[in-house]
Write a protein that holds these residues in place. Structure first.
Motif, PDB file in Angstrom:
ATOM      1  N   LEU A  38       0.830  -1.207   0.000  1.00  0.00           N
ATOM      2  CA  LEU A  38       0.000   0.000   0.000  1.00  0.00           C
ATOM      3  C   LEU A  38       0.864   1.256   0.000  1.00  0.00           C
ATOM      4  O   LEU A  38       0.543   2.239  -0.667  1.00  0.00           O
ATOM      5  CB  LEU A  38      -0.925   0.021   1.225  1.00  0.00           C
ATOM      6  CG  LEU A  38      -2.092  -0.959   1.216  1.00  0.00           C
ATOM      7  CD1 LEU A  38      -2.737  -1.025   2.597  1.00  0.00           C
ATOM      8  CD2 LEU A  38      -3.105  -0.598   0.150  1.00  0.00           C
ATOM      9  N   HIS A  39       1.953   1.216   0.712  1.00  0.00           N
ATOM     10  CA  HIS A  39       2.832   2.382   0.813  1.00  0.00           C
ATOM     11  C   HIS A  39       3.626   2.605  -0.476  1.00  0.00           C
ATOM     12  O   HIS A  39       3.712   3.728  -0.963  1.00  0.00           O
ATOM     13  CB  HIS A  39       3.782   2.196   1.991  1.00  0.00           C
ATOM     14  CG  HIS A  39       4.729   3.333   2.176  1.00  0.00           C
ATOM     15  ND1 HIS A  39       4.316   4.580   2.592  1.00  0.00           N
ATOM     16  CD2 HIS A  39       6.064   3.430   1.958  1.00  0.00           C
ATOM     17  CE1 HIS A  39       5.363   5.389   2.650  1.00  0.00           C
ATOM     18  NE2 HIS A  39       6.427   4.719   2.270  1.00  0.00           N
ATOM     19  N   GLU A  40       4.169   1.544  -1.027  1.00  0.00           N
ATOM     20  CA  GLU A  40       5.098   1.693  -2.157  1.00  0.00           C
ATOM     21  C   GLU A  40       4.483   1.458  -3.526  1.00  0.00           C
ATOM     22  O   GLU A  40       4.939   2.047  -4.502  1.00  0.00           O
ATOM     23  CB  GLU A  40       6.291   0.745  -1.984  1.00  0.00           C
ATOM     24  CG  GLU A  40       7.147   1.100  -0.797  1.00  0.00           C
ATOM     25  CD  GLU A  40       8.374   0.211  -0.637  1.00  0.00           C
ATOM     26  OE1 GLU A  40       8.459  -0.843  -1.320  1.00  0.00           O
ATOM     27  OE2 GLU A  40       9.241   0.573   0.175  1.00  0.00           O
ATOM     28  N   LYS A  41       3.483   0.606  -3.647  1.00  0.00           N
ATOM     29  CA  LYS A  41       3.033   0.177  -4.977  1.00  0.00           C
ATOM     30  C   LYS A  41       1.564   0.385  -5.288  1.00  0.00           C
ATOM     31  O   LYS A  41       1.137   0.117  -6.410  1.00  0.00           O
ATOM     32  CB  LYS A  41       3.374  -1.300  -5.163  1.00  0.00           C
ATOM     33  CG  LYS A  41       4.864  -1.536  -5.101  1.00  0.00           C
ATOM     34  CD  LYS A  41       5.230  -2.946  -5.397  1.00  0.00           C
ATOM     35  CE  LYS A  41       6.735  -3.023  -5.261  1.00  0.00           C
ATOM     36  NZ  LYS A  41       7.360  -4.109  -5.806  1.00  0.00           N
ATOM     37  N   ALA A  42       0.780   0.833  -4.328  1.00  0.00           N
ATOM     38  CA  ALA A  42      -0.654   1.021  -4.608  1.00  0.00           C
ATOM     39  C   ALA A  42      -0.828   1.963  -5.793  1.00  0.00           C
ATOM     40  O   ALA A  42      -0.140   2.978  -5.890  1.00  0.00           O
ATOM     41  CB  ALA A  42      -1.362   1.576  -3.372  1.00  0.00           C
ATOM     42  N   PRO A  43      -1.761   1.651  -6.704  1.00  0.00           N
ATOM     43  CA  PRO A  43      -1.994   2.493  -7.878  1.00  0.00           C
ATOM     44  C   PRO A  43      -3.001   3.610  -7.610  1.00  0.00           C
ATOM     45  O   PRO A  43      -3.692   4.071  -8.506  1.00  0.00           O
ATOM     46  CB  PRO A  43      -2.528   1.497  -8.905  1.00  0.00           C
ATOM     47  CG  PRO A  43      -3.260   0.494  -8.076  1.00  0.00           C
ATOM     48  CD  PRO A  43      -2.488   0.382  -6.782  1.00  0.00           C
TER      49      PRO A  43
END
Length: 158
Positions: A38-43
């Motif tokens: 969620l922190h690094e890759k959520a779109p």
């Protein structure tokens, strides 16, 4: 702010979302570290502001940072109202007044400005109260999409 502190704060933001929405923030199944994803890759963007009268941002995931074009340190020192152009701040305030009354607001669309004062649109925004178990409000969380219709396949976990 250390990554560990950011992920702990994100977990609290997600728990508040679950309490008001009945679902956790959307993520794909099978992710090993959901909060890191969620922190690094959520779109989509995840943001939070504190509960003060004139709040500052207290959290932003990587996608939100890319939309606003700030570094983490920069956005965490930014009064949240400056995310909207001056002419859009009254509409933003009305949104947060509604969140204060209702706890959670869905489907907000509006314009925001990045670090360079370029306008971009936020779509299908959800804004919710961040509350302690005793009901004391400590801020507001927000989730928004920057693309109007494009959504990857994500599931809501409980």
């Amino acid at each position: 702010m250390s990554l560990e502190k950011q992920l702990n704060l994100l977990k609290q933001i997600d728990n508040c979302f679950l309490a008001l929405n009945g679902k956790k923030l959307p993520s794909p199944l099978g992710v090993l570290d959901r909060y890191l994803w969620l922190h690094e890759k959520a779109p989509y963007s995840i943001l939070a502001q504190g509960g003060e009268e004139d709040p500052y941002f207290i959290y932003a995931n990587n996608y939100a940072l890319s939309c606003f074009k700030y570094s983490l340190d920069e956005i965490l020192s930014l009064p949240a109202k400056l995310s909207a152009a001056e002419e859009n701040r009254p509409k933003r305030k009305l949104l947060f007044d509604k969140v204060a009354r209702e706890g959670i607001v869905y489907n907000y669309n509006g314009d925001r400005v990045d670090k360079y004062q370029n306008t971009f649109r936020i779509n299908d925004t959800i804004v919710w109260q961040l509350e302690e178990n005793d009901g004391e409000v400590w801020g507001q969380g927000a989730l928004f999409w920057s693309k109007e219709k494009e959504r990857p396949r994500l599931v809501y976990r409980i």
